[in-house]
Design a protein around this motif. Sequence first.
Motif, PDB file in Angstrom:
ATOM      1  N   SER A  91      -9.295  -7.025   5.857  1.00 11.75           N
ATOM      2  CA  SER A  91      -8.318  -7.349   5.621  1.00 11.75           C
ATOM      3  C   SER A  91      -7.795  -6.557   4.057  1.00 11.75           C
ATOM      4  O   SER A  91      -8.374  -6.887   3.167  1.00 11.75           O
ATOM      5  N   LEU A  92      -6.648  -5.721   4.390  1.00  7.02           N
ATOM      6  CA  LEU A  92      -6.281  -5.206   2.888  1.00  7.02           C
ATOM      7  C   LEU A  92      -5.922  -6.204   2.026  1.00  7.02           C
ATOM      8  O   LEU A  92      -6.204  -6.047   0.830  1.00  7.02           O
ATOM      9  N   LEU A  93      -5.225  -7.341   2.295  1.00  8.31           N
ATOM     10  CA  LEU A  93      -4.544  -8.297   1.289  1.00  8.31           C
ATOM     11  C   LEU A  93      -5.092  -9.624   1.879  1.00  8.31           C
ATOM     12  O   LEU A  93      -5.267  -9.909   3.034  1.00  8.31           O
ATOM     13  N   SER A  94      -4.915 -10.809   1.069  1.00  7.28           N
ATOM     14  CA  SER A  94      -5.039 -12.082   1.354  1.00  7.28           C
ATOM     15  C   SER A  94      -4.364 -12.890   0.280  1.00  7.28           C
ATOM     16  O   SER A  94      -4.298 -12.583  -0.795  1.00  7.28           O
TER      17      SER A  94
ATOM     18  N   PRO B 230       3.829   3.775  -0.956  1.00  4.92           N
ATOM     19  CA  PRO B 230       2.644   4.090  -1.122  1.00  4.92           C
ATOM     20  C   PRO B 230       1.903   3.194  -1.866  1.00  4.92           C
ATOM     21  O   PRO B 230       0.543   3.372  -2.258  1.00  4.92           O
ATOM     22  N   TYR B 231       2.694   2.068  -2.319  1.00 10.09           N
ATOM     23  CA  TYR B 231       2.080   1.079  -3.198  1.00 10.09           C
ATOM     24  C   TYR B 231       2.294  -0.310  -2.531  1.00 10.09           C
ATOM     25  O   TYR B 231       3.115  -0.226  -1.627  1.00 10.09           O
ATOM     26  N   VAL B 232       1.590  -1.553  -2.941  1.00 17.10           N
ATOM     27  CA  VAL B 232       2.014  -2.885  -2.512  1.00 17.10           C
ATOM     28  C   VAL B 232       2.888  -3.453  -3.618  1.00 17.10           C
ATOM     29  O   VAL B 232       2.470  -3.537  -4.800  1.00 17.10           O
ATOM     30  N   GLY B 233       4.232  -3.890  -3.194  1.00 20.96           N
ATOM     31  CA  GLY B 233       4.790  -4.624  -4.099  1.00 20.96           C
ATOM     32  C   GLY B 233       5.729  -5.621  -3.697  1.00 20.96           C
ATOM     33  O   GLY B 233       5.670  -6.027  -2.751  1.00 20.96           O
TER      34      GLY B 233
ATOM     35  N   ALA C 164      -3.375   4.280  -7.012  1.00 18.90           N
ATOM     36  CA  ALA C 164      -4.540   4.628  -7.483  1.00 18.90           C
ATOM     37  C   ALA C 164      -5.761   3.305  -7.153  1.00 18.90           C
ATOM     38  O   ALA C 164      -6.754   3.716  -6.670  1.00 18.90           O
ATOM     39  N   GLN C 165      -5.264   2.155  -7.348  1.00 20.63           N
ATOM     40  CA  GLN C 165      -6.009   0.947  -6.882  1.00 20.63           C
ATOM     41  C   GLN C 165      -6.272   0.791  -5.672  1.00 20.63           C
ATOM     42  O   GLN C 165      -7.408   0.431  -5.269  1.00 20.63           O
ATOM     43  N   LEU C 166      -5.254   1.309  -4.663  1.00 17.30           N
ATOM     44  CA  LEU C 166      -5.463   1.204  -3.207  1.00 17.30           C
ATOM     45  C   LEU C 166      -6.712   2.159  -2.606  1.00 17.30           C
ATOM     46  O   LEU C 166      -7.612   1.856  -2.070  1.00 17.30           O
TER      47      LEU C 166
END
Length: 177
Positions: free
Chosen positions: A125-128, A166-169, A13-15
């Motif tokens: 960028s999705l992440l940093s 489907p999530y970042v873990g 949901a956050q993504l």
Amino acid sequence: MHKDIEKVLVTEAQLHDRVKELGRRITTDYAGKSLLLVGVLKGAAVFMSDLMREIELDVETDYLVVSSYGLHTEAGELTFSKDVSVDIAGRDVLIVEDMIDTGTTMHRLLEVLAERQPNSLAVASLLSKPARREKEVETRYIGFEVPNEFVVGYGLDFAEKYRNLPYVGVLHPECYR
Ligand code: IMP
Ligand code: MG
């Protein structure tokens, strides 16, 4: 949750919400322009496909594959296993990446692409992982800052696994030892 995941850092949901928000910002910022989205494979594939559908502009999409082998050594050079297939000169280019970690890859990629004289060149960028930065990288759009831990999912892999989560873990350490 997948058995190899220790904890979820960014939920589905956050993504979804954040990608929607980035799409809205990009739509505003590039209004009236002809935007070329360049996804860095394979990690950015999932982010790219969601992000492009949140941009309400005519966009062109392309992809490149860079191999960072030797990049962290003195003689390290960026090699394209696959370059973009269009001339980016005069174009408004937005590079779409999964993660800025040390910044080495993106720093060099920006140098190489800037030489081709695009009209503008920016990074989403999705992440940093700011704690790991060695090279300054101006990133106009960042999804989430994450702590100095190895993360997988939503395109990011460990040994080519977990890209489809489907999530970042965070991966259980015993999975990469
Ligand atoms: P750099 O250190 O900024 O050059 O990062 C190079 C690439 O390593 C990133 O674009 C990612 O594809 C990958 N990477 C860095 N940290 C992680 C992680 O925690 N999980 C998965 N891939 C990562
Ligand atoms: Mg990458």
